[in-house]
Design an enzyme around this catalytic site. Sequence first.
Site, PDB file in Angstrom:
ATOM      1  CB  SER A  79      14.475   7.219 110.554  1.00  0.00           C
ATOM      2  OG  SER A  79      14.247   7.075 109.161  1.00  0.00           O
ATOM      3  CE1 TYR A 118      15.333  12.321 109.789  1.00  0.00           C
ATOM      4  CE2 TYR A 118      15.662  10.543 108.202  1.00  0.00           C
ATOM      5  CZ  TYR A 118      14.929  11.122 109.226  1.00  0.00           C
ATOM      6  OH  TYR A 118      13.802  10.487 109.699  1.00  0.00           O
ATOM      7  CE  LYS A 129      15.460  10.524 113.044  1.00  0.00           C
ATOM      8  NZ  LYS A 129      14.724  10.834 114.290  1.00  0.00           N
ATOM      9  CB  THR A 178       3.779  12.461 109.415  1.00  0.00           C
ATOM     10  OG1 THR A 178       5.110  12.369 108.871  1.00  0.00           O
ATOM     11  CG2 THR A 178       3.481  11.209 110.233  1.00  0.00           C
TER      12      THR A 178
END
Length: 270
Positions: free
Chosen positions: A148, A161, A165, A196
């Site tokens: 990401s 997060y 990544k 998404t």
Amino acid sequence: MNKVSTSRQELRSVLITGATGGIGMELAKRYARPGRVLILWGRNRERLDEIAKLCCARGAQVSPRQIDLSDGEAALAALREDQAKHGLDLIILGAGLSDIKSPDRQTEDPAAVLKLALVNYATPVTLATAAAQSMVTQGYGKIVLIGSVAGFYELPFAASYSSSKAGLACFAQAANLAWRPKNIQLTLVVPGFVDTPMSQRLEGPRPFLVSAGSAARKIMTAVKMGQTELVFPWQFRVLRVAERLLPSVLRQYILQSLDVGQKKHAGERG
């Protein structure tokens, strides 16, 4: 066995984790074809059955597996079982979690951090390594890791997060140095905002948004061309260059000033 270039090798078997997520489902549909085995992993049984039926209708032989990737040992055992049964030419490690610290909390939830670290980093690098081990024996193979653009930044509201990544990106760079000479192609995919269910939980703007179908097409092209890294959309490549020119104090100020939230449940791919 004589080595065969991965750019020309026919993909007879493809394993996709996160196959019940937006990008994973699009990839499964596009890789489905007669004579190909699709090994589809996902957590949601209903969506897994749905995508399996669709891929079967397109002529593929489908082997679905409902699995929770926070159990790394179970995931590793499952991979070895699927490798022994079907072989493995391409593995796309697309399952992932996202989470954002709510404004009323001083830190992220430790239990959520642990699960995110397992699903986003520990399990995919373990599966990638196990796949590479088998691919070395067969003389070729392709591996895709889904990162990401968040890995480029130290996001104070999503420390676990963004760091997961960033770790995935570092692993991909190091593994490429080790595996490319052995005819194993590793592609790190670094998407921005993709439309998404995961990104739809975010509150606020999603600049340069791309569809899941467009993301899948870009990934498939990168795999076919043997790219080591794919960053999209292009605006994030430009921003990456521009932000490196910022003084560190200004960069930290901008990151600390970002106001990003999410709806009640943490996002999840597949």
